[in-house]
Design an enzyme around this catalytic site. Structure first.
Site, PDB file in Angstrom:
ATOM      1  N   ASN A 103       0.924  -1.352   0.288  1.00 60.33           N
ATOM      2  CA  ASN A 103      -0.047  -0.748   0.399  1.00 60.33           C
ATOM      3  C   ASN A 103       1.056   1.312  -0.204  1.00 60.33           C
ATOM      4  O   ASN A 103       2.420   1.226   0.784  1.00 60.33           O
ATOM      5  CB  ASN A 103      -0.908  -0.240   1.097  1.00 60.33           C
ATOM      6  CG  ASN A 103      -1.640   1.040   1.156  1.00 60.33           C
ATOM      7  OD1 ASN A 103      -2.218   1.711   0.358  1.00 60.33           O
ATOM      8  ND2 ASN A 103      -2.040   1.985   2.792  1.00 60.33           N
ATOM      9  N   HIS A 105       0.770   5.355   1.645  1.00 64.75           N
ATOM     10  CA  HIS A 105       0.541   6.152   2.373  1.00 64.75           C
ATOM     11  C   HIS A 105       1.259   7.330   2.831  1.00 64.75           C
ATOM     12  O   HIS A 105       2.090   7.587   2.671  1.00 64.75           O
ATOM     13  CB  HIS A 105       0.139   4.839   3.841  1.00 64.75           C
ATOM     14  CG  HIS A 105      -0.368   5.990   4.747  1.00 64.75           C
ATOM     15  ND1 HIS A 105      -1.864   6.171   4.883  1.00 64.75           N
ATOM     16  CD2 HIS A 105      -0.396   7.218   5.408  1.00 64.75           C
ATOM     17  CE1 HIS A 105      -2.364   6.372   5.318  1.00 64.75           C
ATOM     18  NE2 HIS A 105      -1.413   7.643   6.179  1.00 64.75           N
ATOM     19  N   GLN A 169       6.288  12.641  -4.789  1.00 65.03           N
ATOM     20  CA  GLN A 169       7.450  11.415  -4.468  1.00 65.03           C
ATOM     21  C   GLN A 169       6.757  10.261  -4.688  1.00 65.03           C
ATOM     22  O   GLN A 169       7.130   8.918  -4.537  1.00 65.03           O
ATOM     23  CB  GLN A 169       7.626  11.893  -2.623  1.00 65.03           C
ATOM     24  CG  GLN A 169       8.294  12.813  -3.021  1.00 65.03           C
ATOM     25  CD  GLN A 169      10.056  12.747  -2.953  1.00 65.03           C
ATOM     26  OE1 GLN A 169      10.538  12.061  -3.683  1.00 65.03           O
ATOM     27  NE2 GLN A 169       9.766  14.275  -4.430  1.00 65.03           N
TER      28      GLN A 169
HETATM   29  C1  GRF Z   1      -2.323   9.453  -2.942  1.00 63.95           C
HETATM   30  O1  GRF Z   1      -2.319  10.159  -2.144  1.00 63.95           O
HETATM   31  C2  GRF Z   1      -2.087   7.938  -2.022  1.00 63.95           C
HETATM   32  O2  GRF Z   1      -0.982   8.043  -1.086  1.00 63.95           O
HETATM   33  C3  GRF Z   1      -3.681   7.927  -0.850  1.00 63.95           C
HETATM   34  O3  GRF Z   1      -4.900   7.908  -1.533  1.00 63.95           O
HETATM   35  C4  GRF Z   1      -4.248   9.122  -3.319  1.00 63.95           C
HETATM   36  C5  GRF Z   1      -4.589   8.348  -4.336  1.00 63.95           C
HETATM   37  O4  GRF Z   1      -3.618   9.193  -5.449  1.00 63.95           O
HETATM   38  N1  GRF Z   1      -3.820   6.492  -0.562  1.00 63.95           N
HETATM   39  P1  GRF Z   1      -4.161   8.136  -6.669  1.00 63.95           P
HETATM   40  O5  GRF Z   1      -5.548   7.395  -6.948  1.00 63.95           O
HETATM   41  O6  GRF Z   1      -3.133   7.515  -6.828  1.00 63.95           O
HETATM   42  O7  GRF Z   1      -4.474   9.312  -7.919  1.00 63.95           O
END
Ligand code: GRF
Length: 211
Positions: A103, A105, A169
């Site tokens: 995952n 985060h 990042q």
């Molecule tokens: C990202 O910031 C990820 O870290 C979080 O949800 C957001 C998803 O963005 N879990 P995307 O759908 O990948 O553009």
């Protein structure tokens, strides 16, 4: 060749970054719990098989997770990549794919697990914020950490500016974590991930910068 299944719920920018990084693996499918997820079109346009398993069609979390797990299993993945997948997974699901779910985060875990990480980082006045790729365990946002990136929190930041700096990042470190996994360079030992390639950076990341 190893196989990856990516799970999304929305925009799909992390999924897109993973696709564009061209990992040495087959992207077997992109699966969403949300039929309106923008990322589904991006995946489709990139020639990747897409599927929807809509959680609203299931009476409870357990039955949704079982249906999702069965759909994933049909693609025989070596790795399941959660890329903005906004559902909490049951222990049964996580155990079924143990050690094979990653995952991303948007915080420097274990700080700011859960939602609204950028607003909470600003509210707490932290000077470094960032993102984390970790293996998924039943404890939410607490699995073994593979890689993190830190960015400064600047005085004028609002949630949006900070989120954009972190997201850049995210796109870099997720691709890196996946490369290491595919190359067999990651070993989970308890709650720690050992990187056999030995990327030893001994400098410090300091914000604000010292002069
Ligand atoms: C990202 O910031 C990820 O870290 C979080 O949800 C957001 C998803 O963005 N879990 P995307 O759908 O990948 O553009």
């Amino acid at each position: 060749m190893k196989r990856i299944v990516i799970l999304i719920s929305g925009r799909g920018s992390n999924m897109q970054a993973v696709l564009e990084a061209k990992p040495k693996a087959a992207i077997a499918a992109v699966i969403s719990n949300n039929p309106a997820a923008k990322g589904l079109q991006i995946a489709h346009d990139a020639g990747v098989d897409t599927k929807v398993v809509d959680h609203r069609n299931y009476p409870d979390r357990t039955s949704f997770d079982r249906a999702l797990a069965d759909t994933i299993t049909a693609y025989r993945p070596d790795l399941i990549v959660l890329a903005g997948f906004m559902r909490i997974l049951t222990e049964e699901f996580i155990e079924r794919f143990s050690g094979r779910i990653m995952n991303i985060h948007p915080s420097l875990l274990p700080a700011f697990p859960g939602l609204d990480t950028h607003r909470r980082a600003i509210d707490e006045g932290v000077k470094l914020h960032g993102c984390t790729v970790h293996f998924v365990t039943p404890a939410l946002d607490r699995g073994p950490i593979v890689i993190q990136a830190a960015v400064p929190v600047l005085p004028d930041d609002d949630e949006e500016r900070l989120a954009a700096r972190v997201l850049e990042q995210e796109h870099t470190i997720y691709a890196q974590a996946i490369r290491w996994f595919l190359d067999g360079q990651l070993a989970i030992e308890g709650n720690r991930v050992k990187l056999s390639a030995g990327c030893q950076y001994t400098g410090a990341m300091i914000s604000p910068l010292l002069r």
